[in-house]
Design a protein around this motif. Structure first.
Motif, short mmCIF file in Angstrom:
data_model
loop_
_atom_site.label_atom_id
_atom_site.label_comp_id
_atom_site.label_asym_id
_atom_site.label_seq_id
_atom_site.Cartn_x
_atom_site.Cartn_y
_atom_site.Cartn_z
N THR A 169 0.87 -1.17 0.00
CA THR A 169 0.00 0.00 0.00
C THR A 169 0.91 1.21 0.00
OG1 THR A 169 -1.76 -1.12 1.22
CG2 THR A 169 -1.78 1.27 1.23
N GLY A 170 0.73 2.08 -0.98
CA GLY A 170 1.63 3.22 -1.05
C GLY A 170 1.50 3.97 -2.35
N SER A 171 2.59 4.59 -2.77
CA SER A 171 2.59 5.44 -3.95
C SER A 171 2.63 4.61 -5.23
CB SER A 171 3.80 6.38 -3.92
OG SER A 171 5.00 5.64 -4.08
N GLU A 172 2.28 5.26 -6.32
CA GLU A 172 2.33 4.59 -7.62
C GLU A 172 3.76 4.18 -8.00
OE1 GLU A 172 1.28 5.59 -12.27
OE2 GLU A 172 0.23 6.67 -10.68
N PRO A 173 4.79 5.04 -7.81
CA PRO A 173 6.15 4.60 -8.13
C PRO A 173 6.58 3.38 -7.31
CG PRO A 173 6.08 6.98 -7.97
CD PRO A 173 4.76 6.49 -7.49
N ALA A 174 6.24 3.36 -6.03
CA ALA A 174 6.60 2.19 -5.20
C ALA A 174 5.87 0.95 -5.69
CB ALA A 174 6.25 2.47 -3.75
N GLY A 175 4.61 1.11 -6.08
CA GLY A 175 3.86 -0.03 -6.60
C GLY A 175 4.45 -0.57 -7.89
N ARG A 176 4.87 0.35 -8.76
CA ARG A 176 5.49 -0.09 -10.02
C ARG A 176 6.77 -0.90 -9.75
NH1 ARG A 176 3.79 2.43 -14.70
NH2 ARG A 176 2.35 4.19 -14.44
N VAL A 211 7.65 -2.64 -7.01
CA VAL A 211 7.35 -3.95 -6.44
C VAL A 211 6.71 -4.86 -7.49
CG1 VAL A 211 5.83 -5.14 -4.81
CG2 VAL A 211 7.24 -3.23 -4.04
N ALA A 212 5.82 -4.32 -8.29
CA ALA A 212 5.17 -5.13 -9.32
C ALA A 212 6.18 -5.61 -10.36
CB ALA A 212 4.07 -4.33 -10.00
N ALA A 213 7.13 -4.74 -10.73
CA ALA A 213 8.13 -5.12 -11.73
C ALA A 213 9.00 -6.26 -11.24
CB ALA A 213 8.98 -3.91 -12.09
N THR A 214 9.52 -6.14 -10.02
CA THR A 214 10.35 -7.21 -9.47
C THR A 214 9.54 -8.49 -9.27
OG1 THR A 214 11.83 -5.65 -8.38
CG2 THR A 214 11.79 -7.90 -7.52
N SER A 215 8.34 -8.36 -8.76
CA SER A 215 7.49 -9.54 -8.54
C SER A 215 7.15 -10.22 -9.85
CB SER A 215 6.21 -9.14 -7.81
OG SER A 215 6.49 -8.61 -6.54
N GLY A 216 6.93 -9.42 -10.89
CA GLY A 216 6.66 -10.02 -12.20
C GLY A 216 7.87 -10.78 -12.72
N GLU A 217 9.04 -10.20 -12.55
CA GLU A 217 10.26 -10.88 -12.98
C GLU A 217 10.47 -12.18 -12.22
OE1 GLU A 217 15.10 -10.09 -12.91
OE2 GLU A 217 13.72 -8.40 -12.65
N MET A 218 10.14 -12.17 -10.90
CA MET A 218 10.34 -13.33 -10.06
C MET A 218 9.13 -14.26 -10.04
SD MET A 218 13.40 -12.77 -9.13
CE MET A 218 13.60 -14.11 -7.96
N ILE A 219 8.07 -13.86 -10.76
CA ILE A 219 6.81 -14.63 -10.83
C ILE A 219 6.26 -14.87 -9.43
CG2 ILE A 219 5.63 -16.54 -11.97
CD1 ILE A 219 8.05 -16.94 -13.71
N LYS A 220 5.98 -13.75 -8.74
CA LYS A 220 5.41 -13.81 -7.41
C LYS A 220 4.10 -13.02 -7.36
CE LYS A 220 9.85 -14.36 -5.06
NZ LYS A 220 10.76 -13.88 -4.00
N LYS A 221 3.16 -13.56 -6.63
CA LYS A 221 1.85 -12.92 -6.49
C LYS A 221 1.98 -11.60 -5.74
CE LYS A 221 -2.67 -12.58 -6.37
NZ LYS A 221 -3.52 -13.56 -5.64
N THR A 222 1.24 -10.58 -6.21
CA THR A 222 1.22 -9.29 -5.52
C THR A 222 -0.20 -8.76 -5.41
OG1 THR A 222 1.65 -8.15 -7.62
CG2 THR A 222 3.54 -8.54 -6.18
N VAL A 223 -0.41 -7.96 -4.40
CA VAL A 223 -1.61 -7.15 -4.25
C VAL A 223 -1.15 -5.71 -4.05
CG1 VAL A 223 -3.58 -6.60 -2.77
CG2 VAL A 223 -3.06 -8.98 -3.31
N LEU A 224 -1.70 -4.78 -4.82
CA LEU A 224 -1.29 -3.39 -4.74
C LEU A 224 -2.49 -2.50 -4.45
CD1 LEU A 224 1.04 -3.03 -7.88
CD2 LEU A 224 1.69 -3.67 -5.55
N GLU A 225 -2.35 -1.64 -3.44
CA GLU A 225 -3.34 -0.59 -3.18
C GLU A 225 -2.58 0.71 -3.23
OE1 GLU A 225 -4.80 2.40 -1.57
OE2 GLU A 225 -4.95 1.33 0.35
N LEU A 226 -2.81 1.49 -4.28
CA LEU A 226 -2.01 2.68 -4.53
C LEU A 226 -2.84 3.94 -4.27
CD1 LEU A 226 -0.21 1.29 -7.71
CD2 LEU A 226 0.45 1.06 -5.30
#
Length: 461
Positions: A211-218, A220-235
């Motif tokens: 939960t946080g800013s859009e840049p922080a969400g991007r 975390v999502a980018a690294t999680s996508g690379e590592m194929i890990k589930k994420t939930v984002l509230e921006l």
């Protein structure tokens, strides 16, 4: 940002902390993995008992932790105590409902037979250690709404909290430990933002929530996508508050004030853009502006304070830049708009009218007690203005016309539509957004299942 408690009411640094080094981070990751292996086999009854105990302890600590929160991020102390009470309520809700939410599901008999099985079950199993990257604005609630369902599902948590609320972060680890959860079930990582990527890339971390800013969400999502890990984002959010001609204007204006300045306006789900039908624009604007003027701004530790300081000096600077840009662009200041003299990061409740699409405040989230007013000629224009944002967290609609309600529910691009009331999160209802407000859901059954391995168990005939 240093890991430190800096009192927003006067800028005084109260406590500083050293960031954990690689050795300590590794120790905690090992502990999380080892604890998960055994904790995942505990019963729901055992987990529920511990979570009930955590709720009891939190209620007992409400006065003390409320003052800590207020001195760390500036929330009026009444609201800090209310946040603790809300967290205890959510803990009890998940303790009481998790068994039903996670119960095995059996598909319809016809589908089972068609698959050639004698029996099919859908089972919810925990994923493992989950990294939670959390913000300062609701330093207890944002964490608990992740931790309560995650722990009940059999996961373990690793918390990277905002660097300006370290005492609250450490309190949460201690709270769950005192409640009887095994060491390693919930750990706070005192680390800076630069260290998050390395933790997230570790194979022992199975998922992440932010939960946080859009840049922080991007990031975390980018690294999680690379590592194929589930994420939930509230921006972020820039929620519309729409007022139609049939609305109860007195009640709408009263709620609008609270909806804008709750938590000193530092809430993703705070109403920020007030879109008012032309027929009632003047009447609503007068009521709303007078309500904003009447609020008491002051020491957040005083019981009658309505609006405290912003959490950081940078946050104050960012808000002032948005207001100044709007004024340069022709916006009318109906109240507020000037930083008061004296210490602390205070900003007055402010109402701006005459907002145009070229102003930054039309596009960017105003994280503070600043409201923007829009005049809509009809329902169609109200919907267009409401959706003219990159965000889509929640929305508020004030009308007594059911056809209006049907249209707004159908067409508003948001994760929630609150009719004749203020957006608020509740453990029983899913919470989250669309567009750049993120993805996934917290709370309710949807939230507890986000970090579960949804397993199909098929038995042959």
């Amino acid at each position: 940002m240093p890991i430190a408690t800096v009192n927003p009411a006067n800028g005084e640094t109260l406590r500083t902390y050293e960031a954990m080094g690689e050795e300590e981070i590794e120790r905690r990751l090992q502990l999380a993995e080892a604890t998960f292996r055994t904790y995942r086999t505990s019963t729901l009854e055992e987990r529920a008992g511990k979570l009930h105990r955590a709720a009891e302890l939190l209620e007992q600590d409400a006065q003390e932790i409320g003052r800590v929160i207020t001195t760390e991020m500036g929330k009026p102390v009444r609201q800090a105590r209310a946040e603790a009470a809300k967290c205890a309520k959510a803990m009890r809700w998940y303790a009481d409902h998790a068994a039903g939410l996670l119960a095995d599901e059996e598909p319809a008999e016809a589908e089972v037979k068609d698959s050639g099985a004698s029996r099919v079950l859908v089972r919810y199993r925990p994923l493992g250690p989950v990294l939670a990257v959390m913000p300062w604005n609701f330093p207890l609630w944002q964490v608990v709404r992740f931790a309560a369902p995650a722990l009940m599902a059999g996961n373990v948590g690793l918390l990277k909290h905002s660097s300006n609320v370290p005492q609250t972060a450490l309190y949460l680890e201690d709270l769950f430990h005192r409640a009887g959860f095994p060491e390693g079930c919930f750990q706070t990582l005192l680390i800076g933002s630069a260290a998050v990527d390395g933790v997230l890339r570790d194979e022992r971390v199975r998922a992440a929530t932010l939960t946080g800013s859009e840049p922080a969400g991007r990031a975390v999502a980018a690294t999680s996508g690379e590592m194929i890990k589930k994420t939930v984002l509230e921006l972020g959010g820039s929620d519309p508050f729409v007022v139609m001609p049939s609305a109860d204007l007195d009640r709408a204006a009263e709620v609008a004030v609270n909806a804008r300045v709750q938590n000193t306006g530092q809430s993703c789900i705070a109403a920020k853009r007030f879109i008012v039908h032309s027929d009632v624009y003047d009447a609503f604007t007068e009521r709303f502006t007078e309500g904003m003027k009447a609020l008491k701004v002051g020491d957040p530790l005083e019981e009658d304070t309505d609006v405290g300081p912003l959490s950081t000096e940078q946050g104050l600077d960012d808000l002032m830049e948005l207001v100044d840009d709007a004024v340069r662009g022709g916006a009318e200041v109906l109240c507020g708009g000037e930083r008061p003299d004296g210490p602390g990061w205070y900003y007055p409740p402010t109402v701006l009218a005459g907002i145009t699409r070229g102003m930054r405040i039309h596009r960017e989230e105003a994280f503070g007690p600043v409201a923007t007013l829009y005049r809509a000629a009809d329902l169609d224009e109200a919907v267009l203005i409401a959706n003219d944002t990159d965000f889509g967290l929640s929305s508020n609609v004030w009308t007594r016309d059911e056809s209006d309600v049907d249209r707004f529910v159908r067409d508003l691009e948001a994760g929630g539509v609150y009719v004749n009331g203020m957006t608020a999160s509740h453990p029983a209802f899913p919470f989250g957004g669309v567009k750049r407000s993120g993805y996934g859901r917290e709370l309710s059954g949807h939230g507890i299942r986000e970090f579960c391995n949804i397993t199909t168990v098929w038995h042959g005939a």
